[in-house]
Design a protein around this motif. Structure first.
Motif, short mmCIF file in Angstrom:
data_model
loop_
_atom_site.label_atom_id
_atom_site.label_comp_id
_atom_site.label_asym_id
_atom_site.label_seq_id
_atom_site.Cartn_x
_atom_site.Cartn_y
_atom_site.Cartn_z
N ALA A 429 -88.11 76.19 -32.20
CA ALA A 429 -88.34 77.41 -32.98
C ALA A 429 -87.02 78.08 -33.33
N PHE A 430 -86.07 78.09 -32.37
CA PHE A 430 -84.74 78.62 -32.66
C PHE A 430 -84.11 77.86 -33.82
N LEU A 431 -84.22 76.55 -33.80
CA LEU A 431 -83.63 75.72 -34.85
C LEU A 431 -84.30 75.98 -36.19
N THR A 432 -85.62 76.12 -36.18
CA THR A 432 -86.37 76.36 -37.41
C THR A 432 -85.94 77.66 -38.07
N VAL A 433 -85.97 78.74 -37.30
CA VAL A 433 -85.68 80.05 -37.88
C VAL A 433 -84.21 80.15 -38.29
N ALA A 434 -83.31 79.57 -37.51
CA ALA A 434 -81.90 79.56 -37.90
C ALA A 434 -81.71 78.82 -39.22
N SER A 435 -82.43 77.71 -39.39
CA SER A 435 -82.33 76.94 -40.63
C SER A 435 -82.87 77.72 -41.82
N VAL A 436 -84.02 78.34 -41.65
CA VAL A 436 -84.66 79.06 -42.75
C VAL A 436 -83.81 80.26 -43.17
N LEU A 437 -83.28 81.00 -42.19
CA LEU A 437 -82.45 82.14 -42.55
C LEU A 437 -81.11 81.68 -43.11
N GLY A 438 -80.60 80.55 -42.65
CA GLY A 438 -79.42 79.98 -43.27
C GLY A 438 -79.67 79.65 -44.72
N LEU A 439 -80.82 79.04 -45.00
CA LEU A 439 -81.23 78.75 -46.38
C LEU A 439 -81.29 80.04 -47.20
N ALA A 440 -81.90 81.08 -46.64
CA ALA A 440 -82.04 82.34 -47.37
C ALA A 440 -80.68 82.93 -47.73
N TYR A 441 -79.74 82.90 -46.78
CA TYR A 441 -78.41 83.46 -47.05
C TYR A 441 -77.67 82.64 -48.10
N VAL A 442 -77.78 81.32 -48.03
CA VAL A 442 -77.12 80.47 -49.03
C VAL A 442 -77.70 80.75 -50.41
N MET A 443 -79.02 80.84 -50.52
CA MET A 443 -79.65 81.12 -51.81
C MET A 443 -79.26 82.50 -52.33
N ASN A 444 -79.19 83.47 -51.45
CA ASN A 444 -78.87 84.83 -51.88
C ASN A 444 -77.42 84.95 -52.33
N LEU A 445 -76.50 84.49 -51.50
CA LEU A 445 -75.08 84.70 -51.79
C LEU A 445 -74.58 83.78 -52.91
N SER A 446 -75.21 82.64 -53.10
CA SER A 446 -74.80 81.75 -54.19
C SER A 446 -75.38 82.18 -55.53
N GLY A 447 -76.39 83.06 -55.50
CA GLY A 447 -77.00 83.53 -56.74
C GLY A 447 -78.29 82.84 -57.12
N GLN A 448 -78.76 81.90 -56.30
CA GLN A 448 -79.98 81.18 -56.65
C GLN A 448 -81.18 82.13 -56.73
N THR A 449 -81.27 83.05 -55.79
CA THR A 449 -82.41 83.97 -55.77
C THR A 449 -82.40 84.89 -56.98
N VAL A 450 -81.22 85.42 -57.33
CA VAL A 450 -81.12 86.32 -58.49
C VAL A 450 -81.47 85.58 -59.78
N THR A 451 -81.07 84.33 -59.89
CA THR A 451 -81.40 83.54 -61.08
C THR A 451 -82.91 83.39 -61.24
N ILE A 452 -83.59 83.08 -60.13
CA ILE A 452 -85.05 82.97 -60.19
C ILE A 452 -85.66 84.31 -60.60
N GLY A 453 -85.19 85.39 -59.99
CA GLY A 453 -85.72 86.71 -60.31
C GLY A 453 -85.46 87.12 -61.73
N THR A 454 -84.27 86.83 -62.25
CA THR A 454 -83.93 87.20 -63.62
C THR A 454 -84.81 86.45 -64.62
N TRP A 455 -85.10 85.20 -64.30
CA TRP A 455 -85.97 84.42 -65.18
C TRP A 455 -87.37 85.02 -65.23
N ILE A 456 -87.92 85.35 -64.07
CA ILE A 456 -89.26 85.95 -64.04
C ILE A 456 -89.24 87.32 -64.72
N ALA A 457 -88.14 88.06 -64.57
CA ALA A 457 -88.07 89.41 -65.14
C ALA A 457 -87.94 89.40 -66.66
N GLY A 458 -87.70 88.23 -67.25
CA GLY A 458 -87.53 88.17 -68.70
C GLY A 458 -88.82 88.07 -69.48
#
Length: 572
Positions: A429-458
């Motif tokens: 469980a430690f490994l799972t949650v660390a991986s998922v939050l690592g994924l979230a931070y990579v997506m957020n800081l690299s801009g992947q999440t904002v790109t998805i949101g901007t597309w939906i917002a258009g």
């Protein structure tokens, strides 16, 4: 170290194509976990690797910054997220080894011996109170094991706990998601809270009915709909009044207590029919689950013993409940009353709250802080990691476990064994949650999440109907409505201005949409699996709740969309 500003359209200068590429890590999570039935830690690690590849190859993020982003996310996943879950399970284990666990089970049996009503009282009302005070997975962890205590099968207990943890989420942890949205958008958070208070009560009306359907199907709804509606309506009205006129911070505290009081009062004058049939149905499901996967055994997760929990008949439970004395009931409830008292003091008494906040350690993540910009060009604040070594709900829960051990006369050696064994059981469980939050931070800081949101917002005016999807998506990725608002609140506000839609409505809709995404977050699926002893079966839990999540999301989307037009009169 290089400085990185995320692009919005990195792939062929196309927003939709960039958004599709950016969504690959999320799609991989849901594909491997939901369809391929991989173990959650393998699904999480796969998603993290794909997020890193997309960040570097498509979004041109330097490899060093991408890896550092993942490492900070992993640290956040371990502390405070898994620290909370770990401490909650240690507290639970102390009640088991002390022998008080059976008294707790019998005490809830005294309030109502109907399992469908117990689901409402424990998962919806008490879970909402825990969400109000702690949040971050603690309600799912604690109510999951309490549902096991009253006889639910592990899989059903996990699904009920996750489904119930919806309506209160927006105001959880003393209103932190709403306050975060207000601070980021510079909209008075009391106004944002009032808007959300005119949305989530609709969920509160229907969730108790969904719970009894999940527990006992159509028969359960037919036989228990009066109390489900009364509790849901009491919670909804209290949430609406508190969010609009009293206090955003205390909204869930007030609503949960009002809902619980309504249940207790009604049960004095009315009892549902069909208790025996419901117990038989639940017992059969329980036996089948233990027979097929051994759920609840000491090796599976929480250490719930099959002989103690799985096959106790309703008649035996009636006998145990009849043998209870007031002192035994008080001792059985002690851990949870102590949790409420400690969290209330930590969140509501300013000197204590400020003292705990002052103990937090701010860490400018080495090599990352100051080198990542937001899409607007401002230095990202996400790169400062906060270590809440004392103020974390996990630390407070661990302190509670020590106090409970002393009162229950559990030896320090036994407490230490439970501490170590719980850590060993939670290793994946430690490994799972660390991986998922690592994924979230990579997506957020690299801009992947904002790109998805901007597309939906258009999508223009139609965005009012789609805006809750962003909140749902953000919470599904991060497991937190607070994080979802941190990701998308400003984007929602900007999209509202561009489309001529009330920006406050969209910001509120982001939070309301987020609450129904929490039950399918890999992080929360893992928390539920650990709590009920189904480690490695997160995919089974996901399939149990995903349609409920999608159905509730449709309700929120329709509500927010209509509130932008014909139902504008509903808004404050």
């Amino acid at each position: 170290m290089p400085t990185y500003q995320p692009p919005v359209t990195p792939v062929a200068d196309s927003l939709w194509l960039s958004a599709v590429i950016a969504a690959l890590p999320l799609l991989s999570i849901f594909l491997t976990l939901g369809l391929l039935r991989w173990k959650a830690h393998w699904a999480g690690l796969t998603g993290l690797v794909i997020a890193l590849i997309v960040a570097v190859a498509a979004f041109k993020m330097p490899v060093s910054l991408a890896l550092l982003s993942g490492s900070e996310g992993a640290a956040y996943g371990l502390v405070p997220i898994m620290w909370i879950v770990f401490s909650a399970i240690v507290l639970y284990q102390i009640t088991v080894v002390s022998g008080r666990f059976e008294d707790l089970r019998a005490a809830f049996h005294l309030v109502s011996n109907d399992p469908r009503v117990q689901a409402i009282i424990i998962a919806f009302c008490f879970g909402a109170l825990l969400e109000a005070l702690a949040g971050f997975g603690a309600p799912v962890a604690i109510t999951g094991v309490m549902l096991i205590a009253v006889g639910f099968s592990p899989l059903r207990a996990a699904a009920v706990a996750l489904l119930a943890n919806t309506a209160p989420v927006a105001f959880g942890a003393i209103g932190i998601p709403i306050i975060t949205a207000g601070n980021l958008t510079h909209i008075d958070y009391n106004v944002v809270g009032a808007y959300v208070g005119h949305q989530t009560p609709v969920l509160a009306l229907v969730v108790p009915l969904m719970l009894v359907f999940l527990v006992d199907g159509r028969r359960g709804v037919r036989q228990t709909w009066p109390i489900a509606l009364v509790v849901g309506a009491a919670f909804a009205v209290a949430q609406w009044v508190s969010a609009s006129y009293i206090s955003v911070e205390l909204t869930d505290v007030i609503a949960s207590l009002v809902g619980l009081a309504a249940a207790v009062v009604m049960l004095r004058f009315w009892q549902p029919q069909g208790r025996e049939e419901a117990n038989e149905s639940i017992a059969e499901a329980r036996k089948l689950e233990f027979a097929t996967v051994g759920a609840g055994s000491g090796d599976a997760g929480t250490g719930v013993a099959e002989d103690d929990i799985a096959f106790t008949s309703a008649e035996e439970m009636d006998q145990r409940a009849g043998d209870l004395t007031p002192s035994r009931i008080g001792m059985a409830l002690l851990p949870y009353l102590l949790v409420i008292a400690v969290f209330a003091a930590a969140k509501l008494i300013d000197p204590i709250k400020n003292f705990l906040a002052d103990t937090d350690v701010k860490i400018e993540w080495p090599g990352l802080d100051g080198h990542v910009l937001s899409a607007s060009g401002a230095v990202s604040k996400t790169t400062v990691y906060t270590l809440p070594w004392l103020s974390s709900p996990g630390s407070l829960l661990l302190i509670c476990s020590v106090v409970v051990a002393l009162v229950y006369k559990v030896s320090p050696a036994q407490w230490g064994r439970e501490f170590v064994e719980t850590g060993a059981k939670l290793r994946f469980a430690f490994l799972t949650v660390a991986s998922v939050l690592g994924l979230a931070y990579v997506m957020n800081l690299s801009g992947q999440t904002v790109t998805i949101g901007t597309w939906i917002a258009g999508t223009g005016a139609a965005f009012a109907f789609l805006s809750p999807i962003l909140g749902w998506l953000g919470t599904a990725v991060t497991g937190s409505d607070t994080s979802s608002n941190a990701l998308f609140a400003t984007l929602q506000q900007t999209a509202g201005h561009k489309a001529g839609i009330d920006p406050t409505l969209l910001v509120a809709g982001n939070s309301a949409g987020g609450v129904v995404g929490k039950m399918i977050s890999p992080q929360n699926l893992t928390i539920a699996a650990v709590a009920v002893g189904l480690v490695g079966r997160e995919s089974d839990i996901l399939r149990k709740v995903i349609l409920w999540s999608i159905g509730l999301l449709v309700i929120v989307c329709l509500l927010v969309g209509l509130q932008s037009t014909v139902l504008a009169w509903m808004l404050p």
